[in-house]
Structures are given as C-alpha cells and as structure tokens.
Design a protein around this motif. Structure first.
Motif, PDB file in Angstrom:
ATOM      1  N   ALA A   1       1.237  15.519  10.429  1.00  0.00           N
ATOM      2  CA  ALA A   1       1.795  17.025  10.693  1.00  0.00           C
ATOM      3  C   ALA A   1       1.267  18.277  10.584  1.00  0.00           C
ATOM      4  CB  ALA A   1       2.821  17.015   9.147  1.00  0.00           C
ATOM      5  N   GLU A   2       0.948  18.660  11.714  1.00  0.00           N
ATOM      6  CA  GLU A   2       0.521  19.711  12.119  1.00  0.00           C
ATOM      7  C   GLU A   2       0.754  21.131  11.637  1.00  0.00           C
ATOM      8  OE1 GLU A   2       0.671  21.070  15.960  1.00  0.00           O
ATOM      9  OE2 GLU A   2       1.192  19.262  16.581  1.00  0.00           O
ATOM     10  N   ASN A   3       1.915  21.578  10.849  1.00  0.00           N
ATOM     11  CA  ASN A   3       2.024  22.332  10.240  1.00  0.00           C
ATOM     12  C   ASN A   3       2.804  22.771   9.485  1.00  0.00           C
ATOM     13  OD1 ASN A   3       4.564  22.358  11.271  1.00  0.00           O
ATOM     14  ND2 ASN A   3       3.345  23.619  13.339  1.00  0.00           N
ATOM     15  N   ALA A   4       2.871  23.489   8.453  1.00  0.00           N
ATOM     16  CA  ALA A   4       4.062  23.270   7.307  1.00  0.00           C
ATOM     17  C   ALA A   4       5.178  22.882   7.673  1.00  0.00           C
ATOM     18  CB  ALA A   4       3.747  24.944   6.267  1.00  0.00           C
ATOM     19  N   GLN A   5       5.826  23.213   8.601  1.00  0.00           N
ATOM     20  CA  GLN A   5       7.247  23.458   8.991  1.00  0.00           C
ATOM     21  C   GLN A   5       7.239  21.463   8.977  1.00  0.00           C
ATOM     22  OE1 GLN A   5      10.223  24.569   9.018  1.00  0.00           O
ATOM     23  NE2 GLN A   5      11.550  22.615   9.457  1.00  0.00           N
ATOM     24  N   GLN A   6       6.539  20.176   9.957  1.00  0.00           N
ATOM     25  CA  GLN A   6       6.395  19.065   9.956  1.00  0.00           C
ATOM     26  C   GLN A   6       6.268  18.927   8.495  1.00  0.00           C
ATOM     27  OE1 GLN A   6       4.326  18.236  13.049  1.00  0.00           O
ATOM     28  NE2 GLN A   6       4.655  20.129  14.907  1.00  0.00           N
ATOM     29  N   ALA A   7       4.987  19.290   8.123  1.00  0.00           N
ATOM     30  CA  ALA A   7       5.268  18.770   6.849  1.00  0.00           C
ATOM     31  C   ALA A   7       6.626  18.718   5.404  1.00  0.00           C
ATOM     32  CB  ALA A   7       4.459  18.932   5.368  1.00  0.00           C
ATOM     33  N   ARG A   8       7.562  20.036   5.306  1.00  0.00           N
ATOM     34  CA  ARG A   8       8.189  20.027   4.775  1.00  0.00           C
ATOM     35  C   ARG A   8       9.643  19.078   5.404  1.00  0.00           C
ATOM     36  NH1 ARG A   8       7.580  25.735   6.942  1.00  0.00           N
ATOM     37  NH2 ARG A   8       7.463  27.052   4.785  1.00  0.00           N
ATOM     38  N   VAL A   9       9.812  18.711   6.588  1.00  0.00           N
ATOM     39  CA  VAL A   9      10.647  17.869   7.534  1.00  0.00           C
ATOM     40  C   VAL A   9      10.179  16.426   6.933  1.00  0.00           C
ATOM     41  CG1 VAL A   9      10.940  16.796   9.829  1.00  0.00           C
ATOM     42  CG2 VAL A   9      11.150  18.580   9.894  1.00  0.00           C
ATOM     43  N   ALA A  10       8.210  15.914   7.206  1.00  0.00           N
ATOM     44  CA  ALA A  10       7.975  15.234   6.731  1.00  0.00           C
ATOM     45  C   ALA A  10       8.179  14.200   5.718  1.00  0.00           C
ATOM     46  CB  ALA A  10       6.694  14.782   7.147  1.00  0.00           C
ATOM     47  N   ARG A  11       7.631  15.794   4.817  1.00  0.00           N
ATOM     48  CA  ARG A  11       7.994  15.438   3.025  1.00  0.00           C
ATOM     49  C   ARG A  11      10.084  15.305   2.724  1.00  0.00           C
ATOM     50  NH1 ARG A  11       9.490  14.418  -1.257  1.00  0.00           N
ATOM     51  NH2 ARG A  11      10.193  15.647  -3.198  1.00  0.00           N
TER      52      ARG A  11
ATOM     53  N   MET B   1       0.672  -0.758   0.399  1.00  0.00           N
ATOM     54  CA  MET B   1      -0.122  -0.101   0.027  1.00  0.00           C
ATOM     55  C   MET B   1       1.146   1.493   0.697  1.00  0.00           C
ATOM     56  SD  MET B   1      -2.609  -1.474  -0.636  1.00  0.00           S
ATOM     57  CE  MET B   1      -4.076  -0.720   0.316  1.00  0.00           C
ATOM     58  N   ALA B   2       0.560   2.475   0.361  1.00  0.00           N
ATOM     59  CA  ALA B   2       1.474   3.908   0.044  1.00  0.00           C
ATOM     60  C   ALA B   2       1.282   4.638   1.209  1.00  0.00           C
ATOM     61  CB  ALA B   2      -0.484   4.468  -0.591  1.00  0.00           C
ATOM     62  N   ASN B   3       2.283   5.326   1.221  1.00  0.00           N
ATOM     63  CA  ASN B   3       3.346   6.361   2.597  1.00  0.00           C
ATOM     64  C   ASN B   3       1.767   7.623   2.246  1.00  0.00           C
ATOM     65  OD1 ASN B   3       4.010   6.893   4.494  1.00  0.00           O
ATOM     66  ND2 ASN B   3       6.050   7.993   3.757  1.00  0.00           N
ATOM     67  N   ILE B   4       1.495   7.489   2.977  1.00  0.00           N
ATOM     68  CA  ILE B   4       0.395   9.236   2.746  1.00  0.00           C
ATOM     69  C   ILE B   4       1.012   9.725   3.738  1.00  0.00           C
ATOM     70  CG2 ILE B   4      -2.032   9.795   2.629  1.00  0.00           C
ATOM     71  CD1 ILE B   4      -2.788   7.546   1.533  1.00  0.00           C
ATOM     72  N   LEU B   5       0.892  10.734   3.568  1.00  0.00           N
ATOM     73  CA  LEU B   5       1.597  12.220   4.657  1.00  0.00           C
ATOM     74  C   LEU B   5       0.157  12.565   4.787  1.00  0.00           C
ATOM     75  CD1 LEU B   5       3.106  13.928   6.319  1.00  0.00           C
ATOM     76  CD2 LEU B   5       3.349  15.370   3.648  1.00  0.00           C
ATOM     77  N   VAL B   6      -0.393  13.457   6.297  1.00  0.00           N
ATOM     78  CA  VAL B   6      -1.229  14.123   6.169  1.00  0.00           C
ATOM     79  C   VAL B   6      -1.528  15.786   6.824  1.00  0.00           C
ATOM     80  CG1 VAL B   6      -3.226  14.053   7.503  1.00  0.00           C
ATOM     81  CG2 VAL B   6      -2.749  12.025   6.370  1.00  0.00           C
ATOM     82  N   VAL B   7      -1.598  16.934   6.297  1.00  0.00           N
ATOM     83  CA  VAL B   7      -1.313  18.210   6.789  1.00  0.00           C
ATOM     84  C   VAL B   7      -2.372  18.571   7.569  1.00  0.00           C
ATOM     85  CG1 VAL B   7      -0.154  20.100   6.770  1.00  0.00           C
ATOM     86  CG2 VAL B   7       0.566  17.572   5.715  1.00  0.00           C
ATOM     87  N   ASP B   8      -2.701  18.564   8.708  1.00  0.00           N
ATOM     88  CA  ASP B   8      -3.884  19.722   8.950  1.00  0.00           C
ATOM     89  C   ASP B   8      -3.478  20.200  10.500  1.00  0.00           C
ATOM     90  OD1 ASP B   8      -6.764  19.636   9.670  1.00  0.00           O
ATOM     91  OD2 ASP B   8      -7.029  19.282   7.928  1.00  0.00           O
ATOM     92  N   ASP B   9      -4.212  21.237  10.658  1.00  0.00           N
ATOM     93  CA  ASP B   9      -3.531  22.162  12.498  1.00  0.00           C
ATOM     94  C   ASP B   9      -4.185  21.455  13.261  1.00  0.00           C
ATOM     95  OD1 ASP B   9      -5.662  22.911  10.893  1.00  0.00           O
ATOM     96  OD2 ASP B   9      -5.242  25.203  12.364  1.00  0.00           O
ATOM     97  N   GLU B  10      -5.609  20.907  13.230  1.00  0.00           N
ATOM     98  CA  GLU B  10      -6.905  20.361  13.652  1.00  0.00           C
ATOM     99  C   GLU B  10      -6.740  19.009  13.693  1.00  0.00           C
ATOM    100  OE1 GLU B  10     -10.384  20.895  12.420  1.00  0.00           O
ATOM    101  OE2 GLU B  10     -10.202  22.704  10.777  1.00  0.00           O
ATOM    102  N   HIS B  11      -6.553  18.270  15.212  1.00  0.00           N
ATOM    103  CA  HIS B  11      -5.963  16.878  15.993  1.00  0.00           C
ATOM    104  C   HIS B  11      -7.488  15.634  15.574  1.00  0.00           C
ATOM    105  CE1 HIS B  11      -5.577  14.247  19.209  1.00  0.00           C
ATOM    106  NE2 HIS B  11      -4.475  14.346  18.837  1.00  0.00           N
TER     107      HIS B  11
END
Length: 227
Positions: A31-41, A1-11
């Motif tokens: 990821a809860e914000n853009a910075q965490q999304a950059r790292v995860a990306r 299956m796939a590796n999916i990144l979810v970026v949203d500030d709402e828990h």
C-alpha cells in the motif's frame, strides 16, 4: 508463513521489502498511502504491518491511532522512518506499535523485527502431550542415532548424490545450507543453464541469480561439470 502488509509511499522501499519478505516465504501486500492501507487491512487481515511514518495524505502515527481507537489494531505494527524523532518513535510505541525501524532498514534488523512481531502475534496453543510426528518428504530420511538429515537424490546416469545437513544449528543456517545444495544440484543437472534451472525451480531468472549470489553458489560449477 505470514501475510504481511507493507505501507510506504516510496516505490523503491515497497519493492525492496516485497522482495526480501517474499524471499522469506511470506505473502506480501503493498500500500502506498493510508487509504490503500485501510482497504488492505480490512480485506487481507494481515498478520503484521510495516508502516511508514511520513506519508503525504495521512501519516503513519495518525493511521496507527485510528486503528487503535476503532479496535482494528489486532496485529503487530512495526513503524519505519528515516526522519522521525525519538519523541515520535516513543509516541508510536505508546499507541501500540511494537517496534521502530530507522531507514535505511538493514536486512538483519528487518528480519529480526518481523520474526519477533510474528511471534508476538501468534495465538497461544496448549502443549501437545505426545511427541509431534515429523512429516518427512520421500527424498529425506532421518537417522535415529544422530540429529542429522540426509537428502538423497539420484543423478542419472551416475551414482547417488548424498548431502548431509546438521539439525543442531539455527534454522536460517540450516535452510541456507539446504538451499545451496538444492540449487547446486539443479545447476549440475542442467549444465549451468540459468533459464532451465529457473523453470525447474519456479523462480524468475533475476530472482534466481540474486538468490544464488546470496547463498554463495559457484555459478560456473554446473558448466564445468557439464562440459
């Protein structure tokens, strides 16, 4: 299956999407914000990203532009928002987003968008000239004359339990039928004990209960048969 990144500030949104996608067999990074999304990306190299538009530090459209301008938009991105205008959605698709989901996101629309996104992100493969071999687990056999798979599982003591599954139907329907039969079998084996079934199937008890309700499994059946 796939590796999916979810970026949203709402828990709550992150948790809900994690449960749904994890239940579909995907690996989900949050990821809860853009910075965490950059790292995860950079670290995870996701196959697909679900990206919220309105976030407190850097909004999703700005992050999408950043990935596009730096050559990092190598995966399908699905934008999400409960307040975005049509202009915002159009802008996001022009930048490179493949779809836009309006919150609250329905299960059917989410899974359809994810399926389409992953299909777009798959590499093109050359056709295989020979018919591919099908790996069949020991508990299955396939009849040559009909498109049917029969699952056999011995119940000790007692006769062999036989369940048939029609292959000529959508994958999700066929999988739901198999999963329902699978859990009903284990409930009967464990006399309706959710704790033992959870241990045996490797699912958390709350996840198992939600799954059984979703599949329409009669939770009293195992108790009746074991009484």
């Amino acid at each position: 299956m796939a590796n999916i990144l979810v970026v949203d500030d709402e828990h709550g949104i992150r948790d809900l999407l994690w449960e749904i996608l994890n239940d579909e067999g995907h690996t989900v990074e949050l990821a809860e914000n853009a910075q965490q999304a950059r790292v995860a990306r950079t670290r995870e190299k996701p196959d697909l990203v679900l990206l919220d538009i309105w976030m407190p530090d850097t909004d999703g459209v700005t992050l999408l532009k950043e990935w596009s301008s730096t050559g990092q938009l190598t995966m399908p991105v699905i934008m999400m928002s409960g307040h975005a205008t049509i202009d915002t959605a159009v802008e996001a698709t022009k930048i490179g987003a493949m779809a836009f989901l309006e919150k609250p996101v329905t299960l059917q629309k989410l899974l359809k968008a994810v399926e389409q996104g992953l299909a777009r992100g798959l590499p093109v493969r050359a056709p295989v000239p020979t018919q591919p071999a099908v790996a069949v687990p020991p508990s299955f056999y396939v009849q040559d004359t009909t498109p049917t798979v029969f699952a056999t599982a011995p119940v000790a003591p007692g006769p062999v339990a036989v369940q048939s599954f029609e292959l000529d139907k959508p994958l999700r329907e066929a999988r739901d039928e198999f999963e329902k039969a699978y859990f009903e079998f284990h409930l009967a084996q464990e006399h309706g004990s959710m704790t033992r079934v959870a241990e045996k199937t490797g699912l958390e008890r709350t996840h198992l209960y939600r799954k059984l309700k979703q599949l329409g499994v009669d939770l009293t059946r195992g108790k009746r048969s074991g009484s």
